[in-house]
Design an enzyme around this catalytic site. Structure first.
Site, mmCIF file in Angstrom:
data_model
loop_
_atom_site.group_PDB
_atom_site.id
_atom_site.type_symbol
_atom_site.label_atom_id
_atom_site.label_comp_id
_atom_site.label_asym_id
_atom_site.label_seq_id
_atom_site.Cartn_x
_atom_site.Cartn_y
_atom_site.Cartn_z
ATOM 1 N N ASN A 161 -13.011 -38.555 20.126
ATOM 2 C CA ASN A 161 -13.759 -38.904 20.879
ATOM 3 C C ASN A 161 -15.294 -39.103 20.399
ATOM 4 O O ASN A 161 -15.775 -38.288 19.961
ATOM 5 C CB ASN A 161 -14.292 -37.586 21.922
ATOM 6 C CG ASN A 161 -15.115 -37.720 23.064
ATOM 7 O OD1 ASN A 161 -15.198 -38.936 22.854
ATOM 8 N ND2 ASN A 161 -15.932 -36.945 23.752
ATOM 9 N N LYS A 174 -17.555 -40.914 21.598
ATOM 10 C CA LYS A 174 -19.266 -40.172 22.401
ATOM 11 C C LYS A 174 -19.903 -41.674 21.649
ATOM 12 O O LYS A 174 -18.953 -42.786 21.927
ATOM 13 C CB LYS A 174 -19.929 -39.076 21.617
ATOM 14 C CG LYS A 174 -18.932 -38.116 22.126
ATOM 15 C CD LYS A 174 -19.302 -36.455 21.776
ATOM 16 C CE LYS A 174 -18.697 -35.284 21.658
ATOM 17 N NZ LYS A 174 -19.603 -33.775 21.859
ATOM 18 N N HIS A 200 -15.472 -34.571 30.888
ATOM 19 C CA HIS A 200 -16.371 -34.199 29.716
ATOM 20 C C HIS A 200 -17.534 -33.506 29.697
ATOM 21 O O HIS A 200 -18.362 -33.124 30.741
ATOM 22 C CB HIS A 200 -16.755 -34.846 28.524
ATOM 23 C CG HIS A 200 -17.103 -34.514 26.923
ATOM 24 N ND1 HIS A 200 -18.306 -34.116 26.401
ATOM 25 C CD2 HIS A 200 -16.466 -34.355 26.440
ATOM 26 C CE1 HIS A 200 -18.745 -33.926 25.330
ATOM 27 N NE2 HIS A 200 -16.815 -33.203 24.968
ATOM 28 N N GLU A 221 -19.996 -33.059 28.505
ATOM 29 C CA GLU A 221 -21.242 -33.786 28.417
ATOM 30 C C GLU A 221 -21.715 -35.092 30.419
ATOM 31 O O GLU A 221 -22.717 -35.195 29.812
ATOM 32 C CB GLU A 221 -21.561 -34.518 27.538
ATOM 33 C CG GLU A 221 -22.128 -33.666 26.386
ATOM 34 C CD GLU A 221 -21.260 -34.602 24.621
ATOM 35 O OE1 GLU A 221 -21.247 -33.906 23.620
ATOM 36 O OE2 GLU A 221 -20.657 -35.509 25.226
ATOM 37 N N GLU A 226 -12.986 -27.073 26.335
ATOM 38 C CA GLU A 226 -14.035 -27.124 25.181
ATOM 39 C C GLU A 226 -14.749 -26.438 25.104
ATOM 40 O O GLU A 226 -15.438 -26.506 26.105
ATOM 41 C CB GLU A 226 -14.466 -28.469 24.878
ATOM 42 C CG GLU A 226 -13.567 -30.463 24.210
ATOM 43 C CD GLU A 226 -14.551 -30.918 23.799
ATOM 44 O OE1 GLU A 226 -13.696 -31.316 22.760
ATOM 45 O OE2 GLU A 226 -15.127 -31.792 24.960
ATOM 46 N N GLY A 247 -20.417 -29.582 19.087
ATOM 47 C CA GLY A 247 -21.740 -30.575 17.646
ATOM 48 C C GLY A 247 -22.181 -28.738 17.637
ATOM 49 O O GLY A 247 -23.408 -29.389 16.311
ATOM 50 N N SER A 301 -16.685 -28.807 17.289
ATOM 51 C CA SER A 301 -16.601 -28.729 15.882
ATOM 52 C C SER A 301 -15.124 -28.261 14.722
ATOM 53 O O SER A 301 -15.065 -27.398 14.337
ATOM 54 C CB SER A 301 -17.602 -27.364 15.958
ATOM 55 O OG SER A 301 -18.832 -27.350 16.077
#
Length: 251
Positions: free
Chosen positions: A12, A14, A98, A100, A168, A174, A213
């Protein structure tokens, strides 16, 4: 990793990548053939690069996907992209839900479900993301949160061909932090139980990816966990060497 399920390593990207990133994608393509026996490989670039990447990847073992879609097939939705448009550009899968998107755009489970249905409508695989925040984990709510997201986000008629789940933990995305192998095993076992309970035989074959990560140094350990059928990779997927090394970690 469940032996009978072929793993998937999905990248991904992003909101990263200009046309100059084609060099990294070319390097991924060059390394894909050697890994084809180990896993399916998928890269989800920003929409601006999707068609160019898909054209490059045609005839290879590297698939190209999208990062989001609108639930509708067309209409007055400025700035949005329909699943059919993404399929037309060469996508084979779409990431939906996701964390985010859920956080930055206030996406509900119901909307994620609609987007998964849109991906299916266009003949694409839906990669549905779930995961808890640090506060929720610390409060002992991980399985409750993941269960609620699964119940609300997954359409009926899911199959191993049209659905992938990506767990996730939000606090690991991240940050360089990862749950322990035992933590990952607990959540993936819970997800597998949910899938087999709801979708019966198909639920036992649906791929469950771990994300958060993931990097070459921890990929092999994560991929060895029961019911981990691959990875959804963020930052490490931007570099061909790292992405391919993660795929090489599949048993």
């Amino acid at each position: 990793m469940t032996d009978a399920i072929r793993p998937l390593i999905a990248g991904n990207w992003k909101m990263n990548g200009l046309k100059s990133a084609m060099a990294e994608f070319d390097a991924m393509l060059a390394g894909t053939a050697a890994l084809a026996a180990k896993a399916d490989l998928l890269v989800c670039p920003p929409a601006t690069l999707l068609a160019a990447f898909a054209d490059k990847a045609r005839g290879s073992k590297l698939e190209v996907g999208a990062q989001d879609c609108h639930p509708g097939a067309s209409g007055a939705h400025t700035g949005d992209l329909a699943a059919e448009m993404l399929a037309d550009a060469g996508a084979s899968a779409i990431i939906v839900g996701h964390s985010e998107r859920r956080a930055d755009h206030a996406e509900s489970d119901a909307l994620v479900r609609q987007k998964a249905e849109a991906a299916w409508r266009a003949g694409l695989t839906a990669i549905v993301c779930i995961g808890e925040t640090r506060e929720q984990r610390d409060a002992g709510q991980t399985l409750d949160i993941c269960g609620g997201q699964l119940r609300g986000s997954l359409p009926e008629a899911a199959t191993a061909a049209n659905l992938v789940i990506a767990y996730e933990p939000v606090w690991a995305i991240g940050t360089g932090l990862t749950p322990t192998a035992q933590d990952v095993e607990q959540v993936h076992r819970f997800i597998r139980g949910f899938l087999t309970g709801r979708f019966k035989a198909e639920g036992g074959a649906i791929r469950i990816l771990y994300g958060g990560s993931v990097k070459p140094s921890n990929a092999r350990e994560l991929m060895a966990v029961a019911n981990v059928n691959g990875a959804l990779v963020g930052g490490a997927s931007l570099k061909a060497a790292d992405f391919l090394a993660i795929a090489a970690g599949c048993p």
